[in-house]
Design a protein around this motif. Structure first.
Motif, PDB file in Angstrom:
ATOM      1  N   ARG A  98       0.848  -1.201  -0.082  1.00 14.68           N
ATOM      2  CA  ARG A  98       0.168   0.058   0.105  1.00 14.68           C
ATOM      3  C   ARG A  98       0.951   1.227   0.139  1.00 14.68           C
ATOM      4  N   ILE A  99       2.051   1.049   0.517  1.00 16.89           N
ATOM      5  CA  ILE A  99       2.812   2.458   0.635  1.00 16.89           C
ATOM      6  C   ILE A  99       3.223   2.733  -0.958  1.00 16.89           C
ATOM      7  N   PHE A 100       3.319   2.005  -1.878  1.00 14.89           N
ATOM      8  CA  PHE A 100       3.643   2.321  -3.139  1.00 14.89           C
ATOM      9  C   PHE A 100       2.372   3.110  -3.719  1.00 14.89           C
ATOM     10  N   ARG A 101       1.496   2.938  -3.305  1.00  9.00           N
ATOM     11  CA  ARG A 101       0.204   3.703  -3.784  1.00  9.00           C
ATOM     12  C   ARG A 101       0.358   5.205  -3.986  1.00  9.00           C
ATOM     13  N   ILE A 102       1.152   5.625  -3.037  1.00 14.49           N
ATOM     14  CA  ILE A 102       1.702   7.054  -3.001  1.00 14.49           C
ATOM     15  C   ILE A 102       2.668   7.427  -4.261  1.00 14.49           C
ATOM     16  N   THR A 103       3.038   6.569  -4.961  1.00 10.60           N
ATOM     17  CA  THR A 103       3.732   6.869  -6.198  1.00 10.60           C
ATOM     18  C   THR A 103       2.866   7.339  -7.128  1.00 10.60           C
ATOM     19  N   ARG A 104       1.378   7.430  -7.086  1.00  5.95           N
ATOM     20  CA  ARG A 104       0.358   7.975  -7.999  1.00  5.95           C
ATOM     21  C   ARG A 104       0.796   9.663  -8.116  1.00  5.95           C
ATOM     22  N   VAL A 105       1.253  10.281  -6.977  1.00  6.67           N
ATOM     23  CA  VAL A 105       1.399  11.508  -6.729  1.00  6.67           C
ATOM     24  C   VAL A 105       2.648  11.808  -7.970  1.00  6.67           C
ATOM     25  N   LEU A 106       3.596  10.890  -8.234  1.00  3.34           N
ATOM     26  CA  LEU A 106       4.662  11.439  -9.206  1.00  3.34           C
ATOM     27  C   LEU A 106       4.254  11.235 -10.614  1.00  3.34           C
ATOM     28  N   LYS A 107       2.877  10.783 -10.995  1.00  2.00           N
ATOM     29  CA  LYS A 107       2.356  10.832 -12.246  1.00  2.00           C
ATOM     30  C   LYS A 107       2.000  12.253 -12.715  1.00  2.00           C
ATOM     31  N   LEU A 108       1.910  12.997 -11.569  1.00  2.00           N
ATOM     32  CA  LEU A 108       1.609  14.725 -11.993  1.00  2.00           C
ATOM     33  C   LEU A 108       2.800  15.214 -12.569  1.00  2.00           C
ATOM     34  N   ILE A 109       4.029  14.533 -12.493  1.00  2.00           N
ATOM     35  CA  ILE A 109       5.507  15.137 -13.030  1.00  2.00           C
ATOM     36  C   ILE A 109       5.130  15.457 -14.605  1.00  2.00           C
ATOM     37  N   ARG A 110       4.312  14.240 -15.070  1.00  2.00           N
ATOM     38  CA  ARG A 110       4.124  14.305 -16.529  1.00  2.00           C
ATOM     39  C   ARG A 110       3.533  15.532 -17.145  1.00  2.00           C
ATOM     40  N   HIS A 111       2.510  16.168 -16.159  1.00  2.00           N
ATOM     41  CA  HIS A 111       1.751  17.300 -16.509  1.00  2.00           C
ATOM     42  C   HIS A 111       2.420  18.737 -16.305  1.00  2.00           C
ATOM     43  N   SER A 112       3.573  18.660 -15.872  1.00  2.00           N
ATOM     44  CA  SER A 112       4.358  20.021 -15.528  1.00  2.00           C
ATOM     45  C   SER A 112       5.885  19.988 -16.279  1.00  2.00           C
ATOM     46  N   GLY A 113       5.838  20.900 -17.057  1.00  2.00           N
ATOM     47  CA  GLY A 113       6.866  20.867 -18.010  1.00  2.00           C
ATOM     48  C   GLY A 113       8.252  21.512 -17.085  1.00  2.00           C
TER      49      GLY A 113
END
Length: 388
Positions: A292-307
């Motif tokens: 469940r700890i690795f679910r927090i990696t979903r926050v890293l998906k926001l990197i794709r939307h920020s140049g």
């Protein structure tokens, strides 16, 4: 008239303000001053023809590069003297073009890199192709000579390498370039919204659900999580299908972040089914809750939307050796002060400086300005060292 110069000169000319001291960068690094040896008149010759430079004014922004760089491609507008001289301003002694400034960064890089071309992120594809037509750079000619039209630059995004033709290319641009169309913006906005919903659901689920077993599908949190993961799965599958080169696709860190965002859900769901069937003991399955700890990696998906965030990460990667040296210096200070403090304080009764490693922990807390207060010197000599 010769411009004043200092330092080594480069063949590759430079954008905006002269010649870069490095070969490849498109923009000056660390705000460094650009140095260039130039001629005020085109008909003057120097001992080294590579140092003959010309000034190109693109809608008010001046670029400077060498003639030898442009003459590598004589069939283009800048490489052909006959086509180039039509735009020469005899008063200002420069070539003037009323064209897109951002696109010209990529055009000039094409000459400097001997054929590599990238699409600037702030320019739409059709605008960039119009600029290429004006400058006489033809995609067909680049392909015949082994060059590819790439984004930032990445061979995976070449528009001529798609297996399914225009359909695959359109889907690739739709999923990976939010600014390419209104529909792409909508898809990117939905992706950001789903990411935020998933993170909020993760936080809310932590209240009063500490003992929820893996794979429990009876809670509303699971329904929200399943919906979010379904969208994430669809997104990564589509991007994987339309990727021209799968090998390149799986070498990108952002794509691995996307995989880490969905893997815990499916693993936890499968482990829960094993538990309900009695195939696995609860004591054995408990360590897997760490997934469940690795679910927090979903926050890293926001990197794709920020140049800008991607740019910041690239800057940090470029400075990794300097940051490593800074870390080494910091660790040296931790060890030195920890050792000194140990030999000063270890003879005190009930001291907490029981070893050098214990003392290094105090040094880490103090040098990082955290100051937990769990360890502190008691002797005057220790207090003196601590004040340093």
């Amino acid at each position: 008239m010769i411009k004043a110069t200092s330092g080594p000169q480069r063949e590759f000319g430079l954008f905006s303000s002269g010649c870069d001291e490095d070969y490849g960068p498109l923009y000056p690094r660390n705000g460094g001053r650009m140095i260039c040896l130039g001629m005020s008149r085109l008909d003057e010759e120097s001992d080294d023809p590579d140092f003959n430079t010309i000034v190109i004014n693109i809608s008010g922004k001046r670029f400077e590069t060498s003639l030898s760089t442009l003459e590598r491609y004589p069939e283009t507008r800048l490489g052909n003297p006959e086509l180039r001289k039509k735009h020469y301003n005899t008063v200002k002694e420069e070539y003037f073009f009323d064209r897109n400034q951002e696109a010209f960064h990529a055009v000039l890089y094409y000459y400097q890199s001997r054929g590599s071309l990238y699409i600037p992120p702030a320019i739409q594809d059709h605008v960039f192709y119009q600029e290429l037509d004006f400058w006489g750079i033809k995609p067909e000619r680049r392909l015949e000579n082994g060059f590819a039209l790439v984004d930032d630059p990445d061979p995976q995004k070449s528009p001529h390498e798609f297996r399914w033709g225009k359909v695959q290319r359109s889907m690739y641009i739709f999923l990976n370039k939010p600014k390419s169309s209104f529909g792409a913006r909508i898809w990117a906005s939905v992706d950001i919204f789903v990411i935020l919903c998933s993170v909020v659901n993760l936080v809310v689920e932590s209240y009063g659900n500490k003992n929820r077993s893996p794979g429990d599908t009876s809670t509303p949190y699971f329904a929200v999580d399943a919906t979010c993961v379904s969208f994430f799965t669809l997104d990564i599958l589509l991007r994987c299908l339309v990727a021209p080169v799968l090998k390149t696709f799986f070498t990108k860190p952002l794509n691995w972040f996307d995989l880490l965002a969905i893997m815990p859900f499916y693993l936890e769901l499968s482990l829960g089914s094993f538990m309900r069937s009695g195939a696995m003991d609860n004591n054995i399955i408990m360590p897997f809750k760490i997934l469940r700890i690795f679910r927090i990696t979903r926050v890293l998906k926001l990197i794709r939307h920020s140049g800008r965030l991607i740019l910041m990460i690239q800057v940090l990667l470029d400075c990794v050796y300097e940051l490593a040296m800074l870390l080494v210096i910091w660790l040296m200070g931790v060890f030195i002060f920890g050792t000194v403090m140990f030999y000063i304080e270890h003879e005190q009764p009930d001291t907490k400086f029981k070893s050098i490693m214990h003392s290094c922990w105090w040094s880490v807390v103090s040098m990082s300005t955290v100051g937990y207060g769990d360890m502190f010197p008691e002797t005057w000599a220790g207090k003196l060292v601590a004040s340093i």
